[in-house]
Design a protein around this motif. Sequence first.
Motif, PDB file in Angstrom:
ATOM      1  N   LEU A   6       0.829  -1.200   0.000  1.00 35.05           N
ATOM      2  CA  LEU A   6       0.000   0.000   0.000  1.00 35.05           C
ATOM      3  C   LEU A   6       0.869   1.258   0.000  1.00 35.05           C
ATOM      4  O   LEU A   6       0.554   2.246  -0.680  1.00 35.05           O
ATOM      5  N   ILE A   7       1.974   1.212   0.740  1.00 35.88           N
ATOM      6  CA  ILE A   7       2.876   2.364   0.781  1.00 35.88           C
ATOM      7  C   ILE A   7       3.521   2.590  -0.578  1.00 35.88           C
ATOM      8  O   ILE A   7       3.625   3.723  -1.060  1.00 35.88           O
ATOM      9  N   GLU A   8       3.954   1.501  -1.227  1.00 37.01           N
ATOM     10  CA  GLU A   8       4.546   1.641  -2.562  1.00 37.01           C
ATOM     11  C   GLU A   8       3.535   2.213  -3.545  1.00 37.01           C
ATOM     12  O   GLU A   8       3.858   3.050  -4.393  1.00 37.01           O
ATOM     13  N   GLN A   9       2.292   1.756  -3.438  1.00 35.34           N
ATOM     14  CA  GLN A   9       1.237   2.271  -4.311  1.00 35.34           C
ATOM     15  C   GLN A   9       0.998   3.755  -4.046  1.00 35.34           C
ATOM     16  O   GLN A   9       0.819   4.551  -4.990  1.00 35.34           O
ATOM     17  N   ALA A  10       0.999   4.142  -2.773  1.00 41.80           N
ATOM     18  CA  ALA A  10       0.788   5.548  -2.419  1.00 41.80           C
ATOM     19  C   ALA A  10       1.942   6.415  -2.917  1.00 41.80           C
ATOM     20  O   ALA A  10       1.741   7.535  -3.384  1.00 41.80           O
ATOM     21  N   ARG A  11       3.165   5.899  -2.841  1.00 43.23           N
ATOM     22  CA  ARG A  11       4.314   6.654  -3.348  1.00 43.23           C
ATOM     23  C   ARG A  11       4.206   6.869  -4.855  1.00 43.23           C
ATOM     24  O   ARG A  11       4.557   7.937  -5.363  1.00 43.23           O
ATOM     25  N   ALA A  12       3.738   5.843  -5.555  1.00 40.63           N
ATOM     26  CA  ALA A  12       3.560   5.985  -7.003  1.00 40.63           C
ATOM     27  C   ALA A  12       2.515   7.053  -7.320  1.00 40.63           C
ATOM     28  O   ALA A  12       2.675   7.837  -8.267  1.00 40.63           O
ATOM     29  N   ARG A  13       1.447   7.102  -6.516  1.00 39.20           N
ATOM     30  CA  ARG A  13       0.408   8.108  -6.737  1.00 39.20           C
ATOM     31  C   ARG A  13       0.928   9.513  -6.443  1.00 39.20           C
ATOM     32  O   ARG A  13       0.545  10.474  -7.118  1.00 39.20           O
ATOM     33  N   VAL A  14       1.790   9.639  -5.437  1.00 35.91           N
ATOM     34  CA  VAL A  14       2.405  10.939  -5.162  1.00 35.91           C
ATOM     35  C   VAL A  14       3.245  11.384  -6.352  1.00 35.91           C
ATOM     36  O   VAL A  14       3.198  12.541  -6.775  1.00 35.91           O
ATOM     37  N   ALA A  15       4.026  10.437  -6.918  1.00 36.12           N
ATOM     38  CA  ALA A  15       4.854  10.764  -8.080  1.00 36.12           C
ATOM     39  C   ALA A  15       3.998  11.197  -9.264  1.00 36.12           C
ATOM     40  O   ALA A  15       4.336  12.157  -9.977  1.00 36.12           O
ATOM     41  N   GLU A  16       2.875  10.513  -9.471  1.00 36.99           N
ATOM     42  CA  GLU A  16       1.981  10.885 -10.560  1.00 36.99           C
ATOM     43  C   GLU A  16       1.407  12.288 -10.338  1.00 36.99           C
ATOM     44  O   GLU A  16       1.318  13.096 -11.276  1.00 36.99           O
ATOM     45  N   ALA A  17       1.027  12.574  -9.088  1.00 37.30           N
ATOM     46  CA  ALA A  17       0.458  13.890  -8.781  1.00 37.30           C
ATOM     47  C   ALA A  17       1.489  14.992  -8.970  1.00 37.30           C
ATOM     48  O   ALA A  17       1.177  16.080  -9.461  1.00 37.30           O
ATOM     49  N   ILE A  18       2.738  14.721  -8.584  1.00 39.22           N
ATOM     50  CA  ILE A  18       3.803  15.716  -8.760  1.00 39.22           C
ATOM     51  C   ILE A  18       4.039  15.985 -10.240  1.00 39.22           C
ATOM     52  O   ILE A  18       4.220  17.130 -10.664  1.00 39.22           O
ATOM     53  N   THR A  19       4.020  14.914 -11.036  1.00 38.87           N
ATOM     54  CA  THR A  19       4.198  15.074 -12.484  1.00 38.87           C
ATOM     55  C   THR A  19       3.071  15.925 -13.081  1.00 38.87           C
ATOM     56  O   THR A  19       3.305  16.823 -13.895  1.00 38.87           O
ATOM     57  N   ALA A  20       1.833  15.645 -12.660  1.00 40.67           N
ATOM     58  CA  ALA A  20       0.688  16.412 -13.157  1.00 40.67           C
ATOM     59  C   ALA A  20       0.792  17.883 -12.736  1.00 40.67           C
ATOM     60  O   ALA A  20       0.491  18.792 -13.513  1.00 40.67           O
ATOM     61  N   ARG A  21       1.261  18.106 -11.524  1.00 43.01           N
ATOM     62  CA  ARG A  21       1.413  19.483 -11.039  1.00 43.01           C
ATOM     63  C   ARG A  21       2.483  20.210 -11.847  1.00 43.01           C
ATOM     64  O   ARG A  21       2.326  21.383 -12.209  1.00 43.01           O
ATOM     65  N   GLN A  22       3.589  19.529 -12.164  1.00 44.26           N
ATOM     66  CA  GLN A  22       4.657  20.155 -12.941  1.00 44.26           C
ATOM     67  C   GLN A  22       4.181  20.501 -14.351  1.00 44.26           C
ATOM     68  O   GLN A  22       4.525  21.550 -14.907  1.00 44.26           O
ATOM     69  N   GLN A  23       3.369  19.597 -14.921  1.00 47.42           N
ATOM     70  CA  GLN A  23       2.821  19.869 -16.241  1.00 47.42           C
ATOM     71  C   GLN A  23       1.907  21.090 -16.220  1.00 47.42           C
ATOM     72  O   GLN A  23       1.925  21.928 -17.139  1.00 47.42           O
ATOM     73  N   ALA A  24       1.101  21.223 -15.155  1.00 49.25           N
ATOM     74  CA  ALA A  24       0.225  22.388 -15.023  1.00 49.25           C
ATOM     75  C   ALA A  24       1.034  23.664 -14.864  1.00 49.25           C
ATOM     76  O   ALA A  24       0.708  24.715 -15.433  1.00 49.25           O
ATOM     77  N   GLN A  25       2.127  23.597 -14.089  1.00 52.16           N
ATOM     78  CA  GLN A  25       2.984  24.768 -13.909  1.00 52.16           C
ATOM     79  C   GLN A  25       3.678  25.143 -15.222  1.00 52.16           C
ATOM     80  O   GLN A  25       3.790  26.318 -15.570  1.00 52.16           O
ATOM     81  N   ASP A  26       4.159  24.127 -15.966  1.00 49.28           N
ATOM     82  CA  ASP A  26       4.808  24.395 -17.251  1.00 49.28           C
ATOM     83  C   ASP A  26       3.831  25.066 -18.224  1.00 49.28           C
ATOM     84  O   ASP A  26       4.202  25.981 -18.970  1.00 49.28           O
ATOM     85  N   ALA A  27       2.595  24.584 -18.220  1.00 43.01           N
ATOM     86  CA  ALA A  27       1.585  25.171 -19.102  1.00 43.01           C
ATOM     87  C   ALA A  27       1.322  26.629 -18.730  1.00 43.01           C
ATOM     88  O   ALA A  27       1.140  27.493 -19.602  1.00 43.01           O
ATOM     89  N   LEU A  28       1.302  26.900 -17.424  1.00 40.29           N
ATOM     90  CA  LEU A  28       1.088  28.276 -16.966  1.00 40.29           C
ATOM     91  C   LEU A  28       2.241  29.180 -17.392  1.00 40.29           C
ATOM     92  O   LEU A  28       2.031  30.298 -17.886  1.00 40.29           O
TER      93      LEU A  28
END
Length: 465
Positions: A6-28
């Motif tokens: 469960l922890i490994e899965q949660a870490r993967a989701r954090v990484a996905e969220a960080i990637t999505a946030r970076q993409q949103a910042q790059d677009a801005l």
Amino acid sequence: MTLAQLIEQARARVAEAITARQQAQDALMALRSDPNLTEELVNERVTARDAADAEVTRRQEELAELEAEQVREEEIAALQARITPTETRLPAYDRVARVGAEERTYRPDADPNGQVFLKDVARAFVMRDFMATDRLMRHLREEQVERGEYLTRATNTGNFDGLTIPQYLTDMFAKHAKAGRPFANAIRPHVLPPEGMNVYIGRGTTGTDTGIQAAQGDAATEQNYDDTLLTIPVQTNAGQQTMSRQAVERTSGALDITMEDLFRAYGTKLDSTLINQATTGLSAVATAVTYTDASATVEEFWPKIQESLAGVETALLDQVTPGSFISVMHPRRWRWMNQALTTKFPLIQQPGLDARSGGLNYGEVYGDGFRGLLPDGTPVIVDANVPINLGAGTNEDEVYTLSRDECHLWEDPDAPFFIRAEETKAANVQILFVVYGYFAYTHQRFAQARKISGTGLITPTFTGS
């Protein structure tokens, strides 16, 4: 699923969220360098970036809770192992029973392919081998300590003995399959309840509402919220294999090869059921988007994917989870899209993708996560369980688009497959092996999934155009 998983899965989701946030910042940032930008566009991108920020925070909090739970479990384990000194005089050396570090009966270093375990099953139940029985009983006691709840269910639900497969073998078998379970591995996992033949979840049918007050003092709009109970049946996935005693006793490797194939068949059948089962499978519940074309091309097919994704987004609205949209297709459709060439570029550039490309191929092998991205950044699951015998000519496949977070799969923790061996084939000098497991699933909490089907999806031709 273990706490570590469960922890490994949660870490993967954090990484996905960080990637999505970076993409949103790059677009801005890209928008701010545009001389024709408007305040409305900037506010829209800022809102998207802030939403991605909030998602990162939520995922981090989930991970922190799991890590805190793990720390507490380790503290409890340390307390249990603590030795409290007393004033009691130690007994003589020869009066003390000593227990050292005891290895598991079946271990990956000593029996990596499970051959010893499988032979012990056959010898204990059919040949009455006392040594094999003793090893299995020792393994049973070990399983009672580590997975007692699920072992009880295995041994008490029939008129015969049940044996829990060593966990390292289950993990090994679960990762390899025939057509595999790519779709099953991509959707939202849950732990199957320990009892009952149904899973129940609520589904909202009528939402609340507000209205504009025509005059001061008028009554506010009232709309009562209503929901209905969604009942999901627990299903049994099972298979059996009859082998001659000669093959089990005299042939090296025949038993473990056969049983591994049976485990792979288990995973394939589960995945195929999620897609193809009548009434409740993905193909049955998805809303159709028809693509009719006598000479289909990838460029002409692409708008249909956008149409289907628009249907998914419209169905979910604010229930959409960032990064949850996926497309599921047969290997032949993915390769057909990969072979296409074009001189056209998209009018709207997608975050993180080169506008000159029509998507991205990760170069992963079959069954190993996402195979790539479509031109709009939608991840692709390639799954050979997608049918290719549909339509009037029995030569069409389908392409699905959906939010994977709204496709739910309940399975037993740690994938507890079980083996039984019986004497029903003794007169034929044969041994019967059975593998089974329980699962439940639904794609119907929201009617959001779409499937593209029609004559445009007949057996593809690889023309390079």
